[in-house]
Design a protein around this motif. Structure first.
Motif, PDB file in Angstrom:
ATOM      1  N   LYS A  39     -16.103 -47.955 -20.450  1.00 18.93           N
ATOM      2  CA  LYS A  39     -14.943 -47.598 -21.284  1.00 18.93           C
ATOM      3  C   LYS A  39     -15.064 -48.242 -22.666  1.00 18.93           C
ATOM      4  O   LYS A  39     -14.272 -49.101 -23.052  1.00 18.93           O
ATOM      5  N   ARG A  40     -16.076 -47.773 -23.383  1.00 21.75           N
ATOM      6  CA  ARG A  40     -16.314 -48.288 -24.742  1.00 21.75           C
ATOM      7  C   ARG A  40     -15.820 -47.256 -25.757  1.00 21.75           C
ATOM      8  O   ARG A  40     -15.884 -46.051 -25.516  1.00 21.75           O
ATOM      9  N   CYS A  41     -15.351 -47.741 -26.891  1.00 20.25           N
ATOM     10  CA  CYS A  41     -14.836 -46.840 -27.907  1.00 20.25           C
ATOM     11  C   CYS A  41     -15.190 -47.335 -29.303  1.00 20.25           C
ATOM     12  O   CYS A  41     -15.570 -48.504 -29.487  1.00 20.25           O
ATOM     13  N   ILE A  81     -20.917 -45.525 -27.570  1.00 17.17           N
ATOM     14  CA  ILE A  81     -19.966 -44.762 -26.754  1.00 17.17           C
ATOM     15  C   ILE A  81     -20.641 -43.731 -25.852  1.00 17.17           C
ATOM     16  O   ILE A  81     -19.968 -42.873 -25.272  1.00 17.17           O
ATOM     17  N   ALA A  82     -21.963 -43.801 -25.724  1.00 14.29           N
ATOM     18  CA  ALA A  82     -22.677 -42.841 -24.877  1.00 14.29           C
ATOM     19  C   ALA A  82     -22.059 -42.799 -23.482  1.00 14.29           C
ATOM     20  O   ALA A  82     -21.715 -43.837 -22.905  1.00 14.29           O
ATOM     21  N   SER A  83     -21.893 -41.598 -22.944  1.00 16.65           N
ATOM     22  CA  SER A  83     -21.273 -41.445 -21.627  1.00 16.65           C
ATOM     23  C   SER A  83     -22.217 -41.922 -20.533  1.00 16.65           C
ATOM     24  O   SER A  83     -23.426 -42.040 -20.722  1.00 16.65           O
ATOM     25  N   LEU A 142      -6.542 -45.363 -34.350  1.00 14.19           N
ATOM     26  CA  LEU A 142      -7.452 -44.241 -34.152  1.00 14.19           C
ATOM     27  C   LEU A 142      -8.763 -44.709 -33.533  1.00 14.19           C
ATOM     28  O   LEU A 142      -9.426 -45.604 -34.065  1.00 14.19           O
ATOM     29  N   ALA A 143      -9.125 -44.081 -32.428  1.00 16.23           N
ATOM     30  CA  ALA A 143     -10.340 -44.455 -31.710  1.00 16.23           C
ATOM     31  C   ALA A 143     -11.117 -43.201 -31.324  1.00 16.23           C
ATOM     32  O   ALA A 143     -10.565 -42.101 -31.255  1.00 16.23           O
ATOM     33  N   ILE A 144     -12.412 -43.391 -31.071  1.00 15.51           N
ATOM     34  CA  ILE A 144     -13.293 -42.292 -30.674  1.00 15.51           C
ATOM     35  C   ILE A 144     -13.975 -42.666 -29.363  1.00 15.51           C
ATOM     36  O   ILE A 144     -14.510 -43.770 -29.227  1.00 15.51           O
ATOM     37  N   ILE A 145     -13.956 -41.733 -28.421  1.00  9.74           N
ATOM     38  CA  ILE A 145     -14.681 -41.908 -27.168  1.00  9.74           C
ATOM     39  C   ILE A 145     -15.584 -40.697 -26.965  1.00  9.74           C
ATOM     40  O   ILE A 145     -15.479 -39.694 -27.674  1.00  9.74           O
ATOM     41  N   HIS A 146     -16.475 -40.802 -25.980  1.00 15.11           N
ATOM     42  CA  HIS A 146     -17.267 -39.654 -25.544  1.00 15.11           C
ATOM     43  C   HIS A 146     -16.824 -39.324 -24.129  1.00 15.11           C
ATOM     44  O   HIS A 146     -16.891 -40.167 -23.234  1.00 15.11           O
ATOM     45  N   ASP A 147     -16.349 -38.101 -23.923  1.00 15.01           N
ATOM     46  CA  ASP A 147     -15.782 -37.744 -22.615  1.00 15.01           C
ATOM     47  C   ASP A 147     -16.807 -37.178 -21.639  1.00 15.01           C
ATOM     48  O   ASP A 147     -16.463 -36.693 -20.566  1.00 15.01           O
ATOM     49  N   GLY A 148     -18.094 -37.258 -21.996  1.00 13.47           N
ATOM     50  CA  GLY A 148     -19.147 -36.689 -21.154  1.00 13.47           C
ATOM     51  C   GLY A 148     -19.652 -35.372 -21.680  1.00 13.47           C
ATOM     52  O   GLY A 148     -20.779 -34.968 -21.369  1.00 13.47           O
ATOM     53  N   ASN A 149     -18.821 -34.719 -22.490  1.00 15.84           N
ATOM     54  CA  ASN A 149     -19.213 -33.451 -23.109  1.00 15.84           C
ATOM     55  C   ASN A 149     -19.273 -33.538 -24.625  1.00 15.84           C
ATOM     56  O   ASN A 149     -20.153 -32.971 -25.251  1.00 15.84           O
ATOM     57  N   GLU A 150     -18.327 -34.249 -25.205  1.00 17.46           N
ATOM     58  CA  GLU A 150     -18.259 -34.340 -26.654  1.00 17.46           C
ATOM     59  C   GLU A 150     -17.502 -35.600 -27.071  1.00 17.46           C
ATOM     60  O   GLU A 150     -16.842 -36.249 -26.251  1.00 17.46           O
ATOM     61  N   LYS A 151     -17.601 -35.904 -28.360  1.00 20.54           N
ATOM     62  CA  LYS A 151     -16.816 -37.003 -28.918  1.00 20.54           C
ATOM     63  C   LYS A 151     -15.408 -36.509 -29.209  1.00 20.54           C
ATOM     64  O   LYS A 151     -15.223 -35.405 -29.710  1.00 20.54           O
ATOM     65  N   ARG A 152     -14.436 -37.360 -28.901  1.00 21.49           N
ATOM     66  CA  ARG A 152     -13.044 -37.011 -29.162  1.00 21.49           C
ATOM     67  C   ARG A 152     -12.353 -38.172 -29.874  1.00 21.49           C
ATOM     68  O   ARG A 152     -12.590 -39.335 -29.550  1.00 21.49           O
ATOM     69  N   ALA A 153     -11.494 -37.832 -30.820  1.00 14.49           N
ATOM     70  CA  ALA A 153     -10.726 -38.836 -31.546  1.00 14.49           C
ATOM     71  C   ALA A 153      -9.266 -38.749 -31.145  1.00 14.49           C
ATOM     72  O   ALA A 153      -8.707 -37.654 -31.021  1.00 14.49           O
ATOM     73  N   GLY A 154      -8.646 -39.891 -30.927  1.00 10.94           N
ATOM     74  CA  GLY A 154      -7.234 -39.928 -30.572  1.00 10.94           C
ATOM     75  C   GLY A 154      -6.701 -41.337 -30.707  1.00 10.94           C
ATOM     76  O   GLY A 154      -7.413 -42.238 -31.177  1.00 10.94           O
ATOM     77  N   TYR A 155      -5.490 -41.540 -30.265  1.00 10.82           N
ATOM     78  CA  TYR A 155      -4.838 -42.829 -30.474  1.00 10.82           C
ATOM     79  C   TYR A 155      -4.753 -43.669 -29.209  1.00 10.82           C
ATOM     80  O   TYR A 155      -4.463 -43.157 -28.121  1.00 10.82           O
TER      81      TYR A 155
END
Length: 222
Positions: free
Chosen positions: A93-95, A175-177, A40-53
């Motif tokens: 590409k930091r998470c 993780i700032a975009s 499980l990892a979290i990134i920021h897609d430029g709009n919001e934080k998202r969690a996924g695998y």
């Protein structure tokens, strides 16, 4: 280094802790997360934080063979900003890789004693990670690696390396975009203060990755 860890919290705890609004697809806790597994990892897609695998074991976008990932579960923070495999990822590409403890093996003569290590003042935390997308023909992978550093005073007695655990107030900054220079990210990592840790011995049962139940974290009788 970091080669095994746990994530036992329920989904709601994770969403609340990291400020995630969307549900985590197919979330499953684990007592024994190992390289090659989805983590499980979290990134920021430029709009919001998202969690996924992401799959643990970095396969750089330029790699010819995905098997390289088994050699790239960790990246040395001291040199990542200079290495071809990690330099561009440091920039953009930091998470966060979500965990609530990790395992390390302390050498005692010919034996290695596994220990479970936790952050003393909070249940959930995040490793500093890097991720990448790899595509070859019709196959696509999203993979990651955990950044490591020289062991702090607490960890030196157990192992000479340790994963970088981000303080809570620096997680969003990590993780700032937006693209940043790899050298700036390298300097940022130098400012990360060590979290207070505690550890206890667990059974060698955890040595086998397929073992995934509460026996992995049971304190070893003294």
């Amino acid at each position: 280094m970091c080669g095994r860890y746990t994530l036992l919290a329920d989904e709601l705890e994770i969403l609340n802790e990291f400020g995630i609004e969307q549900a985590i697809d197919s979330y499953q806790p684990s007592y024994n997360i190992a390289p090659g597994q989805n983590v499980l990892a979290i990134i920021h897609d430029g709009n919001e934080k998202r969690a996924g695998y992401l799959r643990w074991g970095l396969v750089p976008s330029w790699a010819n063979d995905e098997k390289i990932g088994y050699k790239m579960i960790n990246a040395r923070s001291e040199t990542a900003h200079e290495k071809p495999s990690f330099k561009k990822l440091m920039a953009q590409k930091r998470c966060l890789i979500v965990a609530d403890s990790f395992y390390e093996w302390k050498r005692d003569g010919k034996e290695k004693q596994p220990k479970r290590i936790q952050v003393s003042d909070r249940k959930l935390f995040a490793f500093a990670g890097l991720w990448d997308k790899w595509k070859q023909e019709d196959k696509e992978l999203f993979t990651c690696t955990i950044l490591t550093k020289e062991a702090n005073h607490f960890m030196q007695d157990i192992h000479h390396r340790m994963p970088i655990i981000l303080p809570e107030n620096q997680e969003d900054e990590w993780i700032a975009s937006g693209k940043q220079h790899p050298n700036e990210i390298h300097q940022f990592l130098q400012t990360v203060e060590a979290e207070k840790l505690n550890a206890y011995n667990v059974s060698s049962y955890v040595n086998t990755a397929k073992n995934n139940d509460d026996a992995c974290i049971a304190p070893l009788a003294e």
